[in-house]
Scaffold this active site. Structure first.
Site, PDB file in Angstrom:
ATOM      1  N   ARG A 154       0.870  -0.955  -0.150  1.00  0.00           N
ATOM      2  CA  ARG A 154       0.116   0.566   0.120  1.00  0.00           C
ATOM      3  C   ARG A 154       0.992   1.280  -0.021  1.00  0.00           C
ATOM      4  O   ARG A 154       0.865   2.095   0.213  1.00  0.00           O
ATOM      5  CB  ARG A 154      -0.745   0.072   1.216  1.00  0.00           C
ATOM      6  CG  ARG A 154      -1.875  -0.946   1.489  1.00  0.00           C
ATOM      7  CD  ARG A 154      -3.325  -0.611   0.733  1.00  0.00           C
ATOM      8  NE  ARG A 154      -3.974  -1.062   0.590  1.00  0.00           N
ATOM      9  CZ  ARG A 154      -5.558  -1.371   1.212  1.00  0.00           C
ATOM     10  NH1 ARG A 154      -5.520  -0.489   2.033  1.00  0.00           N
ATOM     11  NH2 ARG A 154      -5.973  -2.407   0.825  1.00  0.00           N
TER      12      ARG A 154
ATOM     13  N   ARG B 116      -3.661   6.703   1.179  1.00  0.00           N
ATOM     14  CA  ARG B 116      -4.081   7.697   1.623  1.00  0.00           C
ATOM     15  C   ARG B 116      -2.682   8.996   2.439  1.00  0.00           C
ATOM     16  O   ARG B 116      -3.215  10.053   3.141  1.00  0.00           O
ATOM     17  CB  ARG B 116      -5.200   7.713   2.844  1.00  0.00           C
ATOM     18  CG  ARG B 116      -6.318   7.646   1.787  1.00  0.00           C
ATOM     19  CD  ARG B 116      -7.660   7.042   2.636  1.00  0.00           C
ATOM     20  NE  ARG B 116      -7.009   5.958   3.058  1.00  0.00           N
ATOM     21  CZ  ARG B 116      -7.572   4.701   3.401  1.00  0.00           C
ATOM     22  NH1 ARG B 116      -9.095   4.912   3.564  1.00  0.00           N
ATOM     23  NH2 ARG B 116      -7.540   3.954   4.202  1.00  0.00           N
TER      24      ARG B 116
ATOM     25  N   ARG C 121      -6.656  11.963  -5.993  1.00  0.00           N
ATOM     26  CA  ARG C 121      -7.649  11.445  -5.710  1.00  0.00           C
ATOM     27  C   ARG C 121      -8.859  12.119  -5.341  1.00  0.00           C
ATOM     28  O   ARG C 121     -10.155  11.620  -6.096  1.00  0.00           O
ATOM     29  CB  ARG C 121      -7.600  10.387  -3.461  1.00  0.00           C
ATOM     30  CG  ARG C 121      -8.828   9.621  -3.767  1.00  0.00           C
ATOM     31  CD  ARG C 121      -8.501   8.794  -1.707  1.00  0.00           C
ATOM     32  NE  ARG C 121      -9.556   8.167  -1.706  1.00  0.00           N
ATOM     33  CZ  ARG C 121     -10.272   8.622  -0.594  1.00  0.00           C
ATOM     34  NH1 ARG C 121     -10.866   9.861  -0.759  1.00  0.00           N
ATOM     35  NH2 ARG C 121     -11.047   7.787  -0.345  1.00  0.00           N
TER      36      ARG C 121
ATOM     37  N   ASP D 137      -6.595  -2.937  -7.100  1.00  0.00           N
ATOM     38  CA  ASP D 137      -7.665  -3.173  -5.566  1.00  0.00           C
ATOM     39  C   ASP D 137      -7.982  -4.768  -6.272  1.00  0.00           C
ATOM     40  O   ASP D 137      -7.989  -4.872  -7.340  1.00  0.00           O
ATOM     41  CB  ASP D 137      -8.896  -2.464  -5.542  1.00  0.00           C
ATOM     42  CG  ASP D 137      -9.272  -2.706  -3.782  1.00  0.00           C
ATOM     43  OD1 ASP D 137      -8.064  -1.984  -3.184  1.00  0.00           O
ATOM     44  OD2 ASP D 137      -9.434  -3.890  -3.196  1.00  0.00           O
TER      45      ASP D 137
ATOM     46  N   TYR E   4     -14.953 -11.419   0.353  1.00  0.00           N
ATOM     47  CA  TYR E   4     -15.608 -10.915  -0.239  1.00  0.00           C
ATOM     48  C   TYR E   4     -16.962 -10.675  -0.492  1.00  0.00           C
ATOM     49  O   TYR E   4     -18.340  -9.818  -0.231  1.00  0.00           O
ATOM     50  CB  TYR E   4     -14.731  -9.725  -0.386  1.00  0.00           C
ATOM     51  CG  TYR E   4     -13.632  -8.956   0.325  1.00  0.00           C
ATOM     52  CD1 TYR E   4     -13.862  -8.240   1.290  1.00  0.00           C
ATOM     53  CD2 TYR E   4     -12.245  -9.204  -0.250  1.00  0.00           C
ATOM     54  CE1 TYR E   4     -12.735  -6.855   2.212  1.00  0.00           C
ATOM     55  CE2 TYR E   4     -11.514  -8.599   1.394  1.00  0.00           C
ATOM     56  CZ  TYR E   4     -11.489  -7.713   1.618  1.00  0.00           C
ATOM     57  OH  TYR E   4     -10.779  -7.324   3.111  1.00  0.00           O
TER      58      TYR E   4
HETATM   59  O1  CP3 Z   1      -0.048  -2.096  -2.618  1.00  0.00           O
HETATM   60  C1  CP3 Z   1      -0.197  -0.846  -2.946  1.00  0.00           C
HETATM   61  O2  CP3 Z   1      -0.005   0.673  -3.142  1.00  0.00           O
HETATM   62  C2  CP3 Z   1      -1.538  -0.921  -4.995  1.00  0.00           C
HETATM   63  C3  CP3 Z   1      -2.523  -0.725  -4.157  1.00  0.00           C
HETATM   64  C4  CP3 Z   1      -3.266  -1.964  -3.468  1.00  0.00           C
HETATM   65  C5  CP3 Z   1      -5.046  -1.407  -2.764  1.00  0.00           C
HETATM   66  N1  CP3 Z   1      -4.978  -2.183  -2.647  1.00  0.00           N
HETATM   67  C6  CP3 Z   1      -5.369  -0.454  -2.951  1.00  0.00           C
HETATM   68  C7  CP3 Z   1      -6.117   0.453  -1.812  1.00  0.00           C
HETATM   69  C8  CP3 Z   1      -3.244  -2.825  -3.713  1.00  0.00           C
HETATM   70  C9  CP3 Z   1      -2.164  -3.722  -3.248  1.00  0.00           C
HETATM   71  C10 CP3 Z   1      -4.690  -2.889  -2.389  1.00  0.00           C
HETATM   72  C11 CP3 Z   1      -4.740  -4.611  -1.856  1.00  0.00           C
HETATM   73  C12 CP3 Z   1      -6.342  -4.871  -1.034  1.00  0.00           C
HETATM   74  N2  CP3 Z   1      -7.474  -4.568  -1.437  1.00  0.00           N
HETATM   75  C13 CP3 Z   1      -6.344  -6.014  -0.475  1.00  0.00           C
HETATM   76  C14 CP3 Z   1      -4.733  -7.185   0.343  1.00  0.00           C
HETATM   77  C15 CP3 Z   1      -3.751  -7.063   1.118  1.00  0.00           C
HETATM   78  C16 CP3 Z   1      -4.282  -6.059   2.263  1.00  0.00           C
HETATM   79  O3  CP3 Z   1      -4.515  -4.933   2.768  1.00  0.00           O
HETATM   80  O4  CP3 Z   1      -4.463  -7.341   3.116  1.00  0.00           O
HETATM   81  C17 CP3 Z   1      -7.591  -6.187   0.201  1.00  0.00           C
HETATM   82  C18 CP3 Z   1      -8.100  -7.042   1.443  1.00  0.00           C
HETATM   83  C19 CP3 Z   1      -8.215  -4.935  -0.372  1.00  0.00           C
HETATM   84  C20 CP3 Z   1      -9.505  -4.603  -0.352  1.00  0.00           C
HETATM   85  C21 CP3 Z   1      -9.836  -3.103   0.480  1.00  0.00           C
HETATM   86  N3  CP3 Z   1      -9.543  -1.896  -0.234  1.00  0.00           N
HETATM   87  C22 CP3 Z   1      -9.727  -3.089   1.243  1.00  0.00           C
HETATM   88  C23 CP3 Z   1     -10.276  -3.302   2.919  1.00  0.00           C
HETATM   89  C24 CP3 Z   1      -9.934  -1.214   1.224  1.00  0.00           C
HETATM   90  C25 CP3 Z   1     -10.959  -0.274   2.343  1.00  0.00           C
HETATM   91  C26 CP3 Z   1      -9.549  -0.392   3.741  1.00  0.00           C
HETATM   92  C27 CP3 Z   1      -8.165   1.242   3.670  1.00  0.00           C
HETATM   93  O5  CP3 Z   1      -7.988   1.115   3.624  1.00  0.00           O
HETATM   94  O6  CP3 Z   1      -9.260   1.742   2.778  1.00  0.00           O
HETATM   95  C28 CP3 Z   1      -9.734  -1.536   0.026  1.00  0.00           C
HETATM   96  C29 CP3 Z   1      -9.597   0.601  -0.691  1.00  0.00           C
HETATM   97  C30 CP3 Z   1      -8.095   0.726  -0.780  1.00  0.00           C
HETATM   98  N4  CP3 Z   1      -7.450  -0.114  -1.201  1.00  0.00           N
HETATM   99  C31 CP3 Z   1      -7.168   2.089  -0.829  1.00  0.00           C
HETATM  100  C32 CP3 Z   1      -6.050   1.897  -1.240  1.00  0.00           C
HETATM  101  C33 CP3 Z   1      -4.887   3.409  -1.272  1.00  0.00           C
HETATM  102  C34 CP3 Z   1      -8.121   3.209   0.466  1.00  0.00           C
HETATM  103  C35 CP3 Z   1      -9.245   3.642  -0.551  1.00  0.00           C
HETATM  104  C36 CP3 Z   1      -9.051   4.999  -0.564  1.00  0.00           C
HETATM  105  O7  CP3 Z   1      -8.512   5.798  -1.566  1.00  0.00           O
HETATM  106  O8  CP3 Z   1      -9.998   5.789   0.294  1.00  0.00           O
END
Ligand code: CP3
Length: 381
Positions: A29, A33, A42, A79, A156
């Protein structure tokens, strides 16, 4: 598309357990944010999904952390939930909540109706982002593609979003194991096709995120999480064509066309999966990601050099002050053991970086990793 030669292949070499000058580092990640520039892009996009679906903006946020920090890899901004979205479940993000699906899987008919999407059609925006990012990186560092594991996507899709107790998905697992296996088979095909399409579009390594394998019993993990993941790994394309110098080649020199076959390493990561390290490391992937609850020294003792290891600083260690972060980085290195040529360590966090992280904390981390990695390899060190 012809890509520029790769100027920093440290990450790919470490995954393949080849000699490196220092220990490479990237952060799960890393685009997100905690960075003000991410929040600005964003806001311009309007929402997280609009950002992820716009190849130019997805490229912009992928590169943002590389402009701030000396990271050794880029990861596609996307994602894991884009795949179920492409399967018709209707992904959305409610304000202040996590991801949700408008149409979660709750009955047999909706599961039997599912098919693997064509990644070059329904997920074309992801492949376009991969191509755009490769162009913009121009050989700076390698690009990682990724997917969720079949089991994690199933969680999910059945729960319809995040969950504390996994009640819906486990109800299906206990009541209708046949239906669960059917769903996992469809997802295995979908994930393999999706990762292979990313590789064809230009991804130079791929990672499978099994965020929820750790909530299963041991025998369930092997059957429902690791089994499908292993079948994905078996189906992955292991090589791609790149210009000479653009990757870790299979043979010295290139053909008359100036192209060569390069290896595309794979990483598997089960959060909370420390107890299954032996079977996980035997699934065919080049590297295993570890969360912070498994010591690198323990992992090395158990699986030797069968795979490279990626990890495993506790993301909350970044809440410390810079000197404390440096001490934690040193602790991770000491656990891995003095880096030796070809031993295969990729420094990372044990899970995604928190949005509450100070951007300066990441500078302290990355600088400490590079300084430590080089010091340990210096002659006479
Ligand atoms: O690593 C990176 O920089 C690449 C981008 C990336 C995102 N999600 C961007 C994202 C990657 C590799 C993921 C994987 C992901 N997404 C996983 C597996 C990894 C892990 O964390 O276990 C999972 C379970 C998700 C599902 C997901 N997407 C959730 C649970 C959430 C909300 C939680 C949160 O942190 O907000 C997201 C949203 C998400 N995916 C964000 C980002 C940057 C935040 C969204 C925002 O900008 O508001």
């Amino acid at each position: 598309m012809i890509h520029a030669p790769l100027r920093n292949d440290t990450f790919l070499r470490a995954l393949l357990r080849e000699p490196t000058e220092y220990t490479p580092v990237w952060l799960m990640r890393q685009a997100g944010r905690y960075l003000p520039e991410y929040r600005a892009t964003r806001a311009r996009a309007g929402s997280f999904l609009a950002l992820a679906q716009n190849p130019e903006l997805a490229c912009e946020v992928t590169i943002q952390p590389l402009d701030r920090y000396a990271l050794d890899a880029a990861i596609l901004f996307s994602d894991i939930l884009t795949v179920p979205d492409a399967m018709g479940l209707g992904l959305y993000f409610a304000d202040g909540e996590g991801p949700r699906f408008a149409r979660p899987l709750r009955d047999e008919a909706s599961i039997l109706a599912l098919g693997a999407p064509d990644p070059n059609r329904e997920l074309r925006y992801v492949m376009d982002a991969v191509r755009t990012i490769r162009g913009a990186l121009a050989g700076r560092v390698p690009l990682i593609g990724f997917s969720g594991s079949p089991w994690t996507l199933a969680v999910y899709m059945i729960e319809g979003g995040g969950t504390d107790d996994f009640r819906e998905v486990k109800t299906m697992l206990y009541r209708r194991p046949d239906l669960m296996l059917h769903l996992l088979n469809v997802l295995t095909e979908a994930v393999a096709d999706y990762l292979n399409a990313q590789i064809e579009a230009g991804a130079q390594a791929v990672m499978i995120f099994d965020t929820w394998g750790g909530v299963l019993t041991s025998s369930q993990y092997l059957k429902y999480s690791l089994g499908p993941m292993q079948r994905v790994v078996e189906r992955l394309h292991r090589e791609r064509d790149e210009p000479v110098g653009a990757g870790v080649g299979l043979d010295a020199g290139g053909g008359p066309s100036g192209m060569q076959r390069v290896r595309v390493p794979s990483i598997v990561f089960t959060k909370g999966g420390g107890q299954w390290l032996e079977p996980l490391s035997a699934c065919g992937a080049d590297a295993v990601g570890l969360d912070w609850t498994t010591e690198l020294s323990d992992a090395r003792a158990r699986i030797g050099s069968r795979c490279a290891l990626q990890g495993n600083l506790d993301p909350m260690a970044l809440m410390g002050e810079d000197a404390q972060i440096r001490a934690e980085v040193a602790r991770v290195f000491e656990s891995f053991g003095v880096p030796q040529v070809g031993t295969g360590h990729v420094f990372n966090l044990g899970h995604g970086i928190s949005q509450h992280t100070r951007p300066e904390a990441v500078s302290a981390l990355v600088d400490a990793v590079h300084a430590y990695g080089r010091k340990m390899r210096a002659p006479g060190a």
